[in-house]
Design a protein around this motif. Structure first.
Motif, PDB file in Angstrom:
ATOM      1  N   ASN A  28       0.826  -1.191   0.000  1.00 41.49           N
ATOM      2  CA  ASN A  28       0.000   0.000   0.000  1.00 41.49           C
ATOM      3  C   ASN A  28       0.869   1.253   0.000  1.00 41.49           C
ATOM      4  OD1 ASN A  28      -1.694   2.176   0.940  1.00 41.49           O
ATOM      5  ND2 ASN A  28      -3.222   0.625   1.388  1.00 41.49           N
ATOM      6  N   ASN A  29       1.888   1.294   0.840  1.00 42.63           N
ATOM      7  CA  ASN A  29       2.760   2.477   0.893  1.00 42.63           C
ATOM      8  C   ASN A  29       3.516   2.666  -0.419  1.00 42.63           C
ATOM      9  OD1 ASN A  29       2.014   3.084   3.503  1.00 42.63           O
ATOM     10  ND2 ASN A  29       3.717   1.978   4.409  1.00 42.63           N
ATOM     11  N   PHE A  30       4.025   1.574  -0.969  1.00 44.54           N
ATOM     12  CA  PHE A  30       4.747   1.648  -2.240  1.00 44.54           C
ATOM     13  C   PHE A  30       3.843   2.191  -3.345  1.00 44.54           C
ATOM     14  CE2 PHE A  30       5.410  -0.556  -6.320  1.00 44.54           C
ATOM     15  CZ  PHE A  30       6.579   0.071  -6.713  1.00 44.54           C
ATOM     16  N   LEU A  31       2.638   1.652  -3.449  1.00 45.16           N
ATOM     17  CA  LEU A  31       1.731   2.105  -4.517  1.00 45.16           C
ATOM     18  C   LEU A  31       1.282   3.540  -4.298  1.00 45.16           C
ATOM     19  CD1 LEU A  31      -0.447  -1.065  -5.149  1.00 45.16           C
ATOM     20  CD2 LEU A  31       1.414  -0.170  -6.549  1.00 45.16           C
ATOM     21  N   THR A  32       1.059   3.930  -3.054  1.00 53.95           N
ATOM     22  CA  THR A  32       0.652   5.312  -2.774  1.00 53.95           C
ATOM     23  C   THR A  32       1.781   6.278  -3.125  1.00 53.95           C
ATOM     24  OG1 THR A  32      -0.829   4.553  -1.026  1.00 53.95           O
ATOM     25  CG2 THR A  32      -0.213   6.876  -0.998  1.00 53.95           C
ATOM     26  N   SER A  33       3.000   5.958  -2.745  1.00 51.58           N
ATOM     27  CA  SER A  33       4.139   6.817  -3.079  1.00 51.58           C
ATOM     28  C   SER A  33       4.336   6.903  -4.589  1.00 51.58           C
ATOM     29  CB  SER A  33       5.416   6.273  -2.441  1.00 51.58           C
ATOM     30  OG  SER A  33       5.348   6.364  -1.053  1.00 51.58           O
ATOM     31  N   THR A  34       4.243   5.765  -5.254  1.00 54.20           N
ATOM     32  CA  THR A  34       4.399   5.740  -6.702  1.00 54.20           C
ATOM     33  C   THR A  34       3.295   6.532  -7.380  1.00 54.20           C
ATOM     34  OG1 THR A  34       5.468   3.587  -6.547  1.00 54.20           O
ATOM     35  CG2 THR A  34       4.642   4.233  -8.716  1.00 54.20           C
ATOM     36  N   ALA A  35       2.074   6.385  -6.892  1.00 55.61           N
ATOM     37  CA  ALA A  35       0.948   7.136  -7.447  1.00 55.61           C
ATOM     38  C   ALA A  35       1.183   8.636  -7.312  1.00 55.61           C
ATOM     39  CB  ALA A  35      -0.353   6.740  -6.758  1.00 55.61           C
ATOM     40  N   GLY A  36       1.669   9.068  -6.149  1.00 54.22           N
ATOM     41  CA  GLY A  36       1.952  10.485  -5.947  1.00 54.22           C
ATOM     42  C   GLY A  36       2.993  10.998  -6.920  1.00 54.22           C
ATOM     43  N   TYR A  37       4.027  10.216  -7.132  1.00 55.95           N
ATOM     44  CA  TYR A  37       5.078  10.603  -8.065  1.00 55.95           C
ATOM     45  C   TYR A  37       4.532  10.703  -9.491  1.00 55.95           C
ATOM     46  CZ  TYR A  37       9.245  10.333 -10.937  1.00 55.95           C
ATOM     47  OH  TYR A  37      10.204  10.583 -11.881  1.00 55.95           O
ATOM     48  N   LEU A  38       3.824   9.668  -9.929  1.00 54.63           N
ATOM     49  CA  LEU A  38       3.290   9.661 -11.298  1.00 54.63           C
ATOM     50  C   LEU A  38       2.265  10.782 -11.509  1.00 54.63           C
ATOM     51  CD1 LEU A  38       2.907   5.807 -11.803  1.00 54.63           C
ATOM     52  CD2 LEU A  38       4.675   7.310 -12.764  1.00 54.63           C
ATOM     53  N   HIS A  39       1.453  11.013 -10.507  1.00 52.62           N
ATOM     54  CA  HIS A  39       0.463  12.097 -10.589  1.00 52.62           C
ATOM     55  C   HIS A  39       1.173  13.449 -10.703  1.00 52.62           C
ATOM     56  CE1 HIS A  39      -3.125  14.423  -9.846  1.00 52.62           C
ATOM     57  NE2 HIS A  39      -2.600  14.939  -8.751  1.00 52.62           N
ATOM     58  N   SER A  40       2.241  13.617  -9.932  1.00 56.36           N
ATOM     59  CA  SER A  40       2.965  14.894  -9.980  1.00 56.36           C
ATOM     60  C   SER A  40       3.629  15.116 -11.334  1.00 56.36           C
ATOM     61  CB  SER A  40       4.013  14.957  -8.867  1.00 56.36           C
ATOM     62  OG  SER A  40       5.128  14.146  -9.165  1.00 56.36           O
ATOM     63  N   LYS A  41       3.902  14.038 -12.056  1.00 50.93           N
ATOM     64  CA  LYS A  41       4.508  14.132 -13.385  1.00 50.93           C
ATOM     65  C   LYS A  41       3.473  14.278 -14.490  1.00 50.93           C
ATOM     66  CE  LYS A  41       8.610  13.925 -11.848  1.00 50.93           C
ATOM     67  NZ  LYS A  41       9.409  15.134 -11.823  1.00 50.93           N
ATOM     68  N   GLY A  42       2.187  14.324 -14.118  1.00 54.28           N
ATOM     69  CA  GLY A  42       1.144  14.631 -15.089  1.00 54.28           C
ATOM     70  C   GLY A  42       0.261  13.483 -15.517  1.00 54.28           C
ATOM     71  N   LEU A  43       0.437  12.284 -14.956  1.00 52.89           N
ATOM     72  CA  LEU A  43      -0.412  11.164 -15.351  1.00 52.89           C
ATOM     73  C   LEU A  43      -1.858  11.442 -14.948  1.00 52.89           C
ATOM     74  CD1 LEU A  43       1.055   8.811 -16.698  1.00 52.89           C
ATOM     75  CD2 LEU A  43       0.542   7.440 -14.685  1.00 52.89           C
ATOM     76  N   GLN A  44      -2.768  11.250 -15.882  1.00 46.93           N
ATOM     77  CA  GLN A  44      -4.195  11.432 -15.622  1.00 46.93           C
ATOM     78  C   GLN A  44      -4.736  10.213 -14.874  1.00 46.93           C
ATOM     79  OE1 GLN A  44      -5.769  14.329 -16.346  1.00 46.93           O
ATOM     80  NE2 GLN A  44      -3.764  15.046 -17.038  1.00 46.93           N
ATOM     81  N   LEU A  45      -5.927  10.340 -14.292  1.00 48.05           N
ATOM     82  CA  LEU A  45      -6.485   9.317 -13.415  1.00 48.05           C
ATOM     83  C   LEU A  45      -6.551   7.937 -14.070  1.00 48.05           C
ATOM     84  CD1 LEU A  45      -7.741   8.363 -10.789  1.00 48.05           C
ATOM     85  CD2 LEU A  45      -9.940   9.227 -11.609  1.00 48.05           C
ATOM     86  N   GLU A  46      -7.095   7.833 -15.264  1.00 46.35           N
ATOM     87  CA  GLU A  46      -7.247   6.511 -15.882  1.00 46.35           C
ATOM     88  C   GLU A  46      -5.897   5.856 -16.154  1.00 46.35           C
ATOM     89  OE1 GLU A  46     -10.056   4.778 -16.001  1.00 46.35           O
ATOM     90  OE2 GLU A  46     -10.891   6.517 -14.976  1.00 46.35           O
ATOM     91  N   ALA A  47      -4.930   6.636 -16.606  1.00 49.44           N
ATOM     92  CA  ALA A  47      -3.586   6.102 -16.834  1.00 49.44           C
ATOM     93  C   ALA A  47      -2.931   5.729 -15.511  1.00 49.44           C
ATOM     94  CB  ALA A  47      -2.733   7.114 -17.592  1.00 49.44           C
ATOM     95  N   LEU A  48      -3.183   6.510 -14.485  1.00 51.99           N
ATOM     96  CA  LEU A  48      -2.654   6.223 -13.164  1.00 51.99           C
ATOM     97  C   LEU A  48      -3.203   4.899 -12.641  1.00 51.99           C
ATOM     98  CD1 LEU A  48      -0.927   7.240 -10.808  1.00 51.99           C
ATOM     99  CD2 LEU A  48      -2.914   8.512 -10.002  1.00 51.99           C
ATOM    100  N   LYS A  49      -4.499   4.686 -12.804  1.00 54.78           N
ATOM    101  CA  LYS A  49      -5.110   3.418 -12.388  1.00 54.78           C
ATOM    102  C   LYS A  49      -4.466   2.242 -13.107  1.00 54.78           C
ATOM    103  CE  LYS A  49      -9.762   5.243 -11.569  1.00 54.78           C
ATOM    104  NZ  LYS A  49     -11.159   5.168 -12.043  1.00 54.78           N
ATOM    105  N   ARG A  50      -4.318   2.354 -14.422  1.00 54.95           N
ATOM    106  CA  ARG A  50      -3.717   1.252 -15.193  1.00 54.95           C
ATOM    107  C   ARG A  50      -2.286   0.971 -14.747  1.00 54.95           C
ATOM    108  NH1 ARG A  50      -6.397   3.999 -19.366  1.00 54.95           N
ATOM    109  NH2 ARG A  50      -4.431   4.889 -20.084  1.00 54.95           N
ATOM    110  N   ALA A  51      -1.526   2.031 -14.530  1.00 52.68           N
ATOM    111  CA  ALA A  51      -0.135   1.863 -14.118  1.00 52.68           C
ATOM    112  C   ALA A  51      -0.051   1.185 -12.748  1.00 52.68           C
ATOM    113  CB  ALA A  51       0.574   3.216 -14.080  1.00 52.68           C
TER     114      ALA A  51
END
Length: 69
Positions: A1-24
């Motif tokens: 959970n922590n790994f995915l949350t941290s990764t999600a924050g990083y990817l979101h900050s780099k501009g990934l949109q929600l649907e792409a973020l979910k897939r990643a």
């Protein structure tokens, strides 16, 4: 959970949109997490992180992708 949350924050900050973020995150969860989280939990993580404005203080730790061994 922590790994995915941290990764999600990083990817979101780099501009990934929600649907792409979910897939990643689903892909990362299936390939790197043992045991993997449920898809519904992964989607909740993506949706939660995506609520933050870009540039918010969420970052990926420098050792997040380091493997044991």
């Amino acid at each position: 959970n922590n790994f995915l949350t941290s990764t999600a924050g990083y990817l979101h900050s780099k501009g990934l949109q929600l649907e792409a973020l979910k897939r990643a995150l689903v892909e990362l969860n299936q390939t790197l997490c043992s045991p993997p989280l449920s898809n519904s939990e992964v989607v909740r993580i993506a949706e939660s992180v995506a609520r933050y404005p870009r540039g918010a203080s969420l970052s990926l730790p420098s050792d997040a992708f380091r493997t044991a061994g």
